[in-house]
Design an enzyme around this catalytic site. Structure first.
Site, mmCIF file in Angstrom:
data_model
loop_
_atom_site.group_PDB
_atom_site.id
_atom_site.type_symbol
_atom_site.label_atom_id
_atom_site.label_comp_id
_atom_site.label_asym_id
_atom_site.label_seq_id
_atom_site.Cartn_x
_atom_site.Cartn_y
_atom_site.Cartn_z
ATOM 1 N N ASP A 34 60.949 -50.911 -57.716
ATOM 2 C CA ASP A 34 59.566 -50.570 -58.052
ATOM 3 C C ASP A 34 58.606 -51.675 -57.644
ATOM 4 O OD1 ASP A 34 60.582 -48.283 -59.110
ATOM 5 O OD2 ASP A 34 60.494 -48.940 -61.198
ATOM 6 N N CYS A 80 55.271 -43.953 -47.361
ATOM 7 C CA CYS A 80 55.614 -44.379 -48.719
ATOM 8 C C CYS A 80 54.578 -43.717 -49.617
ATOM 9 C CB CYS A 80 55.643 -45.896 -48.842
ATOM 10 S SG CYS A 80 54.233 -46.760 -48.137
ATOM 11 N N SER A 81 53.784 -44.486 -50.311
ATOM 12 C CA SER A 81 52.692 -43.922 -51.106
ATOM 13 C C SER A 81 51.375 -44.086 -50.364
ATOM 14 C CB SER A 81 52.621 -44.594 -52.477
ATOM 15 O OG SER A 81 51.584 -44.042 -53.263
ATOM 16 N N ALA A 82 50.987 -45.342 -50.128
ATOM 17 C CA ALA A 82 49.758 -45.598 -49.377
ATOM 18 C C ALA A 82 49.983 -45.511 -47.876
ATOM 19 C CB ALA A 82 49.209 -46.977 -49.737
ATOM 20 N N GLY A 83 51.226 -45.666 -47.446
ATOM 21 C CA GLY A 83 51.518 -45.578 -46.020
ATOM 22 C C GLY A 83 51.249 -46.861 -45.264
ATOM 23 N N ILE A 84 51.319 -48.008 -45.944
ATOM 24 C CA ILE A 84 51.057 -49.272 -45.256
ATOM 25 C C ILE A 84 52.060 -50.375 -45.623
ATOM 26 C CG2 ILE A 84 48.605 -48.868 -44.840
ATOM 27 C CD1 ILE A 84 47.947 -50.484 -47.313
ATOM 28 N N GLY A 85 52.491 -50.458 -46.878
ATOM 29 C CA GLY A 85 53.354 -51.552 -47.321
ATOM 30 C C GLY A 85 54.790 -51.373 -46.885
ATOM 31 N N ARG A 86 55.537 -50.551 -47.606
ATOM 32 C CA ARG A 86 56.925 -50.285 -47.225
ATOM 33 C C ARG A 86 56.975 -49.615 -45.849
ATOM 34 N NH1 ARG A 86 59.203 -47.627 -52.901
ATOM 35 N NH2 ARG A 86 58.216 -49.162 -54.313
#
EC number: 3.1.3.48
Length: 613
Positions: free
Chosen positions: A421, A455-461
């Site tokens: 998480d 991912c969620s925002a589409g930038i980190g993972r």
């Protein structure tokens, strides 16, 4: 511009063959000193599964291949023949490609070593830094095997107000020891730099040059990345700011984010605000995915929060993979997501988040339950089966347009479930295995469109996964001894979608993942090389199909005993009689060596000279 790491100071012909066969790919090359003619060099090139050797003549006035174009430096010569593919060829027409430099290990793991860099480039970097007595070390462009210490002075170059002057000091390597001249010699570059950091260097004028602040590089020879990771883990010398090198590099990366001033107007439209999971994480207009077939009279109807991402550091003939980096689906965007997947002919979707983490919605399920079918806008999606592994879940989906139910495509949906998480995985093995499965699937589908990663925002993972995969592909394409630059790769990706790779932990994870990938690959290579008669094709490291099949009819033998093994290089206007004489002489002198006549297609060469001040 190529790194000069392809020059190997202490390498024989047989050793070059062993290295190129064991660690290179077709098109890999290196240069080394000639053991026969002092001052000359040898260019060793892997052609299919054999190695060709070409002598580089150093006349004292220019470099050439005993015919063909003439150059001021060996660097210019090598760059010319890598840029002008098709110039080098056998009499039988077999092309000799110089594509991927097989670099030697860096002379030091210290981050102040920058490898290939001209005097002008060093000056630009140091003057932009603006801190007197900042220094770096680079390769010598005029004398292979030597180095240059470039230092920013505290005095202006010319009139007051002009940039500070940069002093370039030649560091010579003689008999395995390093010196700037005089009686003092050192066992290593590191010892030399550490010594002069304490004493300074006296110029001929009597003035002193001081080494106080290193200018760190982010480029690294891929095979040496483990040493770089160790360096980056070290704390700064200053006790009050005990930050490791990873923090420094990531902070430098963050400061450069302001350079990405691309517009994001479509995402800011009022009618598109409800389609963005986070109001300030928007796609660049220049690289956004545009939904096709939408009514142009309806503002925002072609919008989805997603960008095309491509590895622009590889040449067009080296890379065919394209990614789509997307945010996680909202209820309002599921239909658009499937529209995008269909129009792009996507066959592989990579999801790096759970639907809910820590009680927060990360992505709505945009697929039906296993064994069921559901309509999403203009498309019907069926969840045919699911397969659970220790790290991820694989769903096999089928999609078809409602107006043509006979047209069915299969899509493989990989959901990584082991990303914590908060933070990053404790070790990268699971992610590397995950990417290996994804790439095997994508490569089995020759006409598949871009891989969608979200991912969620589409930038980190998402950014982390894409950058790791890009770097793996670079090493797979160019070989274990290529140069890689993780910070530069992230900068390139961020120019296509803002904010890719969000945290220092993700930045470090990329380093650690690539280090493990390279270490595993080395071990696979060692095993395969110990098995006689097997081609050097291993694990994730595969030869590009075009290179595997090119010139398959060429018959070559390799030297196992001779110190010097050369191609006979002639210009096309040379007389055949001379060629025959050379063949006869070589036949008696170098039995067992590779004897092919290389012709140089006449072509005008470059005439610029890179500064080596």
């Amino acid at each position: 511009m190529l790194s000069r790491g392809w020059f190997h100071r202490d390498l024989s012909g047989p050793d070059a063959e062993t290295l190129l066969k064991g660690r290179g790919v077709p098109g890999s090359f290196l240069a080394r000193p000639s053991r026969k003619n002092q001052g000359d060099f040898s260019l060793s090139v892997r052609v299919d599964d054999q190695v060709t050797h070409i002598r580089i003549q150093n006349s004292g006035d220019f470099y050439d291949l005993y015919g063909g174009e003439k150059f001021a430096t060996s660097t210019e010569l090598v760059e010319y023949y890598t840029q002008q593919q098709g110039i080098l060829q056998d009499r039988d027409g077999t092309i000799i490609h110089l594509k991927y430099p097989l670099n030697c290990s860096d002379p030091t793991s210290e981050r102040w070593y920058h490898g290939h860099m001209s005097g002008g480039q060093a000056e630009s970097l140091l003057q932009a830094k603006g801190e007197p007595w900042t220094f770096l070390v680079r390769e010598s462009l005029s004398q292979p095997g030597d180095f240059v210490l470039s230092v920013l002075n505290d005095q202006p170059k010319a009139a007051p107000g002009s940039p500070l002057r940069v002093t370039h000091i030649k560091v010579m390597c003689e008999g395995g020891r390093y010196t700037v001249g005089g009686s003092e010699t050192f066992d290593s570059l590191t010892d030399l730099v550490e010594h002069f950091k304490k004493t300074g260097i006296e110029e001929a004028s009597g003035a002193f040059v001081y080494l106080r602040q290193p200018y760190y590089a982010t480029r690294v020879n891929a095979a040496d990345i483990e040493n770089r990771v160790l360096e980056l883990n070290k704390k700064q010398e200053s006790e009050d700011t005990a930050k490791a090198g990873f923090w420094e590099e990531f902070e430098s990366l963050q400061k450069q984010e302001a350079k990405n001033l691309h517009q994001r107007l479509e995402g800011q439209r009022p009618e598109n605000k409800s389609k963005n999971r986070y109001k300030n994480i928007l796609p660049f207009d220049h690289s956004r995915v545009i939904l096709q077939g939408r009514d142009s009279n309806i503002p925002g109807s072609d919008y989805i929060n997603a960008n095309y991402v491509k590895n622009q550091l590889l040449g067009p003939d080296e890379n065919s993979k394209t990614y789509i980096a997307s945010q996680g689906c909202l209820d309002a965007t599921v239909n658009d997501f499937w529209q995008m997947a269909w129009q792009e002919n996507t066959r592989v979707i990579v999801m790096t988040t759970r639907e809910v983490e820590k009680g927060r919605n990360k992505c709505v399920p945009y697929w039906p339950e296993v064994g069921t079918q559901r309509v999403y806008g203009l498309y019907s999606v069926t969840n045919c089966k699911e397969h659970d592994t220790a790290e991820y879940k694989l769903r096999t989906l089928q999609i078809s347009p409602l107006d043509n139910g006979d047209l069915v495509r299969e899509i493989w949906h990989y959901q990584y479930l082991s990303w914590p998480d908060h933070g990053v995985p404790s070790e990268p093995g699971g992610v590397l295995s995950f990417l290996d499965q994804i790439n095997q699937r994508q490569e089995s589908l020759p006409h598949a469109g871009p891989i969608i990663v979200h991912c969620s925002a589409g930038i980190g993972r998402t950014g982390t996964i894409i950058v790791i995969d890009m770097l793996m592909e670079s090493v797979s394409t160019k070989g274990l001894d290529c140069d890689i630059d993780i910070q530069k790769t992230i900068q390139m990706v961020r120019a296509q979608r803002s904010g890719m790779v969000q945290t220092e932990a993700q930045y470090k994870f990329i380093y650690v993942a690539i280090a493990q990938f390279i270490e595993t690959t080395k071990k696979k290579l060692e095993i395969i090389q110990s098995q006689r008669g097997q081609e050097s094709e291993y694990g994730n490291i595969t030869y590009p199909p075009a290179l595997r099949s090119a010139h398959a009819k060429a018959s070559r033998t390799s030297s196992k005993h001779k110190e010097e093994v050369y191609e006979n290089v002639h210009s096309k206007n040379k007389k055949e009689e001379k060629v025959k004489k050379q063949r006869s002489a070589d036949k008696e002198k170098n039995k067992g060596s590779l004897k092919r006549n290389i012709s140089l297609t006449p072509c005008r060469g470059l005439r610029w000279a890179d500064r080596d001040l």
